[in-house]
Design a protein around this motif. Structure first.
Motif, short mmCIF file in Angstrom:
data_model
loop_
_atom_site.label_atom_id
_atom_site.label_comp_id
_atom_site.label_asym_id
_atom_site.label_seq_id
_atom_site.Cartn_x
_atom_site.Cartn_y
_atom_site.Cartn_z
N LEU A 10 50.49 47.92 63.96
CA LEU A 10 50.40 47.94 62.44
C LEU A 10 49.84 46.80 61.55
CD1 LEU A 10 53.06 50.29 60.94
CD2 LEU A 10 50.91 50.95 61.52
N PRO A 11 48.90 46.70 60.75
CA PRO A 11 48.70 45.44 60.17
C PRO A 11 49.90 44.95 59.30
CG PRO A 11 47.47 47.33 59.01
CD PRO A 11 48.22 48.00 60.34
N VAL A 12 50.06 43.69 59.24
CA VAL A 12 50.96 43.09 58.24
C VAL A 12 50.22 42.59 57.16
CG1 VAL A 12 52.70 41.21 58.05
CG2 VAL A 12 52.41 42.37 60.24
N VAL A 13 50.52 43.00 56.02
CA VAL A 13 49.83 42.73 54.59
C VAL A 13 50.77 42.36 53.54
CG1 VAL A 13 47.87 44.45 54.99
CG2 VAL A 13 49.76 45.19 53.95
N PRO A 14 50.24 41.32 52.89
CA PRO A 14 51.06 40.71 51.49
C PRO A 14 51.07 41.91 50.67
CG PRO A 14 48.82 39.69 51.57
CD PRO A 14 48.98 40.56 52.98
N SER A 15 52.28 42.10 50.01
CA SER A 15 52.23 42.83 48.85
C SER A 15 51.51 42.61 47.72
CB SER A 15 54.01 43.00 48.37
OG SER A 15 54.29 41.51 47.99
N ALA A 16 51.05 41.35 47.48
CA ALA A 16 49.97 41.04 46.44
C ALA A 16 48.69 41.79 46.67
CB ALA A 16 49.70 39.57 46.35
N ALA A 17 48.18 42.45 45.66
CA ALA A 17 47.05 43.16 45.60
C ALA A 17 45.66 42.45 45.81
CB ALA A 17 46.78 44.19 44.23
N GLY A 18 44.85 42.80 46.74
CA GLY A 18 43.76 42.15 47.05
C GLY A 18 43.67 41.23 48.17
N ALA A 19 44.79 40.97 48.74
CA ALA A 19 44.80 40.02 50.08
C ALA A 19 44.59 41.12 51.33
CB ALA A 19 46.08 39.34 50.11
N GLY A 20 43.85 40.43 52.03
CA GLY A 20 43.73 40.90 53.30
C GLY A 20 44.79 40.71 54.66
N PRO A 21 44.69 41.34 55.49
CA PRO A 21 45.72 41.45 56.69
C PRO A 21 46.13 40.20 57.11
CG PRO A 21 44.02 42.95 57.22
CD PRO A 21 43.74 42.37 56.02
N LEU A 22 47.42 39.87 57.40
CA LEU A 22 47.72 38.40 57.72
C LEU A 22 47.85 38.50 59.37
CD1 LEU A 22 50.95 38.30 55.34
CD2 LEU A 22 48.63 37.16 55.54
N GLY A 23 47.88 39.77 59.90
CA GLY A 23 47.95 39.85 61.42
C GLY A 23 48.42 41.41 61.79
N THR A 24 48.95 41.51 63.14
CA THR A 24 49.25 42.79 63.38
C THR A 24 50.46 42.47 64.28
OG1 THR A 24 46.79 43.01 64.01
CG2 THR A 24 48.30 44.60 65.17
N VAL A 25 51.40 43.66 63.85
CA VAL A 25 52.76 43.73 64.51
C VAL A 25 52.63 43.82 66.10
CG1 VAL A 25 54.86 44.94 64.61
CG2 VAL A 25 53.48 44.76 62.51
N VAL A 26 53.48 43.02 66.88
CA VAL A 26 53.66 43.04 68.00
C VAL A 26 54.75 43.61 68.45
CG1 VAL A 26 53.85 41.51 70.30
CG2 VAL A 26 52.31 40.81 68.41
N SER A 27 56.13 43.31 67.98
CA SER A 27 57.28 43.98 68.25
C SER A 27 58.38 43.72 67.04
CB SER A 27 57.75 43.35 69.54
OG SER A 27 58.10 42.10 69.53
#
Length: 139
Positions: A10-27
């Motif tokens: 799953l993508p890791v995204v900031p709760s602030a609106a409009g920001a893009g994904p920070l990365g992808t969950v590994v575990s």
């Protein structure tokens, strides 16, 4: 309730609106002493560096993303033992199968059950997680 295998990727995204994904969950990192998820490990950028974000920074986990407050508090990558795929042994060394998946409460991070090739293990039986295996109390 959600399964560890559902969170992986799953993508890791900031709760602030409009920001893009920070990365992808590994575990997910598990603290077997408390029986809870303690952190989210995710891959960042083209070089696939890994970061760990403490569970406290997670706002929500859903079927499409992991929303987090901030990544300013990411921890350096430390030795991590993935629960999935780990051998299961009793404290006496008796083999109890292999971990297939684990269910957890997305609001609290509490591990609800560990599913193995030999059936379900309750979180109250978890003793330790290391290089070699997940150690559980005998049933």
């Amino acid at each position: 309730m959600m399964l560890f295998t559902e969170v992986r990727g799953l993508p890791v995204v900031p709760s602030a609106a409009g920001a893009g994904p920070l990365g992808t969950v590994v575990s997910l990192t598990v603290d077997v002493t408390s029986g809870s998820v303690s952190g989210v490990r995710f891959r960042v950028g083209h070089l696939h560096r890994e970061k760990v974000l403490a569970w406290d920074a997670v706002v929500t986990i859903g079927p499409s993303a992991v929303r987090v407050r901030s990544t300013g508090g990411t921890e350096p990558v430390v030795t991590h033992h993935d629960l999935l795929g780990r051998r299961v042994l009793t404290e006496a060394g008796t083999a109890q199968g292999t971990v297939l998946d684990a269910a957890f409460d997305t609001a609290t991070g509490r591990v609800l059950a560990v599913f193995t090739t030999r059936g379900e293990v309750s979180p109250g039986r978890l003793l330790g997680l290391g290089d070699h295996a997940l150690v559980v109390r005998a049933a």
